[in-house]
Motif scaffolding. Structure first.
Motif, PDB file in Angstrom:
ATOM      1  N   LYS A 114     -12.884 -39.199 -45.320  1.00 17.36           N
ATOM      2  CA  LYS A 114     -14.106 -39.910 -44.653  1.00 17.36           C
ATOM      3  C   LYS A 114     -13.607 -40.399 -43.340  1.00 17.36           C
ATOM      4  CE  LYS A 114     -14.484 -43.171 -47.590  1.00 17.36           C
ATOM      5  NZ  LYS A 114     -14.827 -44.301 -48.503  1.00 17.36           N
ATOM      6  N   ASP A 115     -12.404 -40.917 -43.130  1.00 20.23           N
ATOM      7  CA  ASP A 115     -11.998 -41.373 -41.696  1.00 20.23           C
ATOM      8  C   ASP A 115     -12.057 -40.512 -40.743  1.00 20.23           C
ATOM      9  OD1 ASP A 115     -11.592 -43.891 -42.866  1.00 20.23           O
ATOM     10  OD2 ASP A 115      -9.222 -43.762 -42.938  1.00 20.23           O
ATOM     11  N   MET A 163     -13.827 -37.817 -40.683  1.00 21.51           N
ATOM     12  CA  MET A 163     -15.357 -37.359 -40.534  1.00 21.51           C
ATOM     13  C   MET A 163     -16.009 -38.619 -39.970  1.00 21.51           C
ATOM     14  SD  MET A 163     -16.271 -35.522 -44.030  1.00 21.51           S
ATOM     15  CE  MET A 163     -17.749 -35.525 -43.651  1.00 21.51           C
ATOM     16  N   GLU A 193     -17.082 -41.279 -41.196  1.00 25.49           N
ATOM     17  CA  GLU A 193     -17.939 -41.909 -42.258  1.00 25.49           C
ATOM     18  C   GLU A 193     -17.334 -42.958 -43.056  1.00 25.49           C
ATOM     19  OE1 GLU A 193     -21.035 -41.004 -42.173  1.00 25.49           O
ATOM     20  OE2 GLU A 193     -21.032 -39.503 -40.847  1.00 25.49           O
ATOM     21  N   THR A 194     -16.669 -43.905 -42.352  1.00 33.73           N
ATOM     22  CA  THR A 194     -15.909 -44.910 -43.219  1.00 33.73           C
ATOM     23  C   THR A 194     -16.936 -45.833 -44.176  1.00 33.73           C
ATOM     24  OG1 THR A 194     -16.001 -46.221 -41.280  1.00 33.73           O
ATOM     25  CG2 THR A 194     -14.089 -45.160 -41.574  1.00 33.73           C
ATOM     26  N   GLU A 195     -18.102 -45.663 -43.860  1.00 28.36           N
ATOM     27  CA  GLU A 195     -18.999 -46.620 -44.698  1.00 28.36           C
ATOM     28  C   GLU A 195     -19.495 -46.049 -45.936  1.00 28.36           C
ATOM     29  OE1 GLU A 195     -21.273 -43.905 -42.159  1.00 28.36           O
ATOM     30  OE2 GLU A 195     -19.973 -45.541 -41.627  1.00 28.36           O
ATOM     31  N   LEU A 196     -19.118 -44.923 -46.087  1.00 28.28           N
ATOM     32  CA  LEU A 196     -19.548 -44.091 -47.305  1.00 28.28           C
ATOM     33  C   LEU A 196     -18.405 -44.494 -48.390  1.00 28.28           C
ATOM     34  CD1 LEU A 196     -19.878 -40.519 -46.193  1.00 28.28           C
ATOM     35  CD2 LEU A 196     -21.505 -41.910 -47.139  1.00 28.28           C
TER      36      LEU A 196
END
Length: 134
Positions: A118-119, A121, A123-126
């Motif tokens: 996630k980091d 990409m 997209e840490t809020e996912l």
């Protein structure tokens, strides 16, 4: 009144009374108790050492686990197909990390891998929470 003469029977009777009433004066009993304590302590040490060796052997065995050891033949073939690789040596590090992790740490290893992706990409809020199956 004169005390009776001390003969062997009287002395033996006197010694039996002392041994019975004052156990700490009975040298044979004390040495027997010491031997029992020593034997019990030796058995405890031997059992403890054996248990430690078994635990150590299991730890050493788990350090060298491969994805095949964790997943079996069918599971490994599925992971190879999903990952589009031919050999287990070519698998991503997460599978090797999962295989060598303790059972109690496998969920944490998987969660850390998901968080890392996630980091990467951005997209840490996912929210992907890895939870044990019920």
């Amino acid at each position: 009144m004169i005390a009776p003469l001390a003969d062997a029977v009287l002395l033996d009777h006197h010694q039996r009374i002392l041994d019975k009433d004052f156990l700490e004066l009975n040298h044979q009993l004390v040495s027997l108790q010491q031997n029992q304590i020593t034997m019990s302590l030796g058995n405890l040490i031997r059992d403890n050492r054996a248990t430690r060796e078994v635990v150590h052997a299991e730890q050493e065995k788990s350090k060298g686990k491969s994805p095949f050891d964790m997943l079996g033949e069918v599971g490994l073939q599925k992971i190879l197909r999903w990952s589009q690789v031919k050999e287990s040596a070519d698998l991503q590090a997460i599978w090797k990390d999962l295989a060598t992790a303790k059972k109690s740490q496998q969920l944490a290893v998987l969660q850390w891998a998901v968080d890392k992706v996630k980091d990467n990409m951005g997209e840490t809020e996912l929210q992907f929470v890895i939870a044990p199956a019920h």
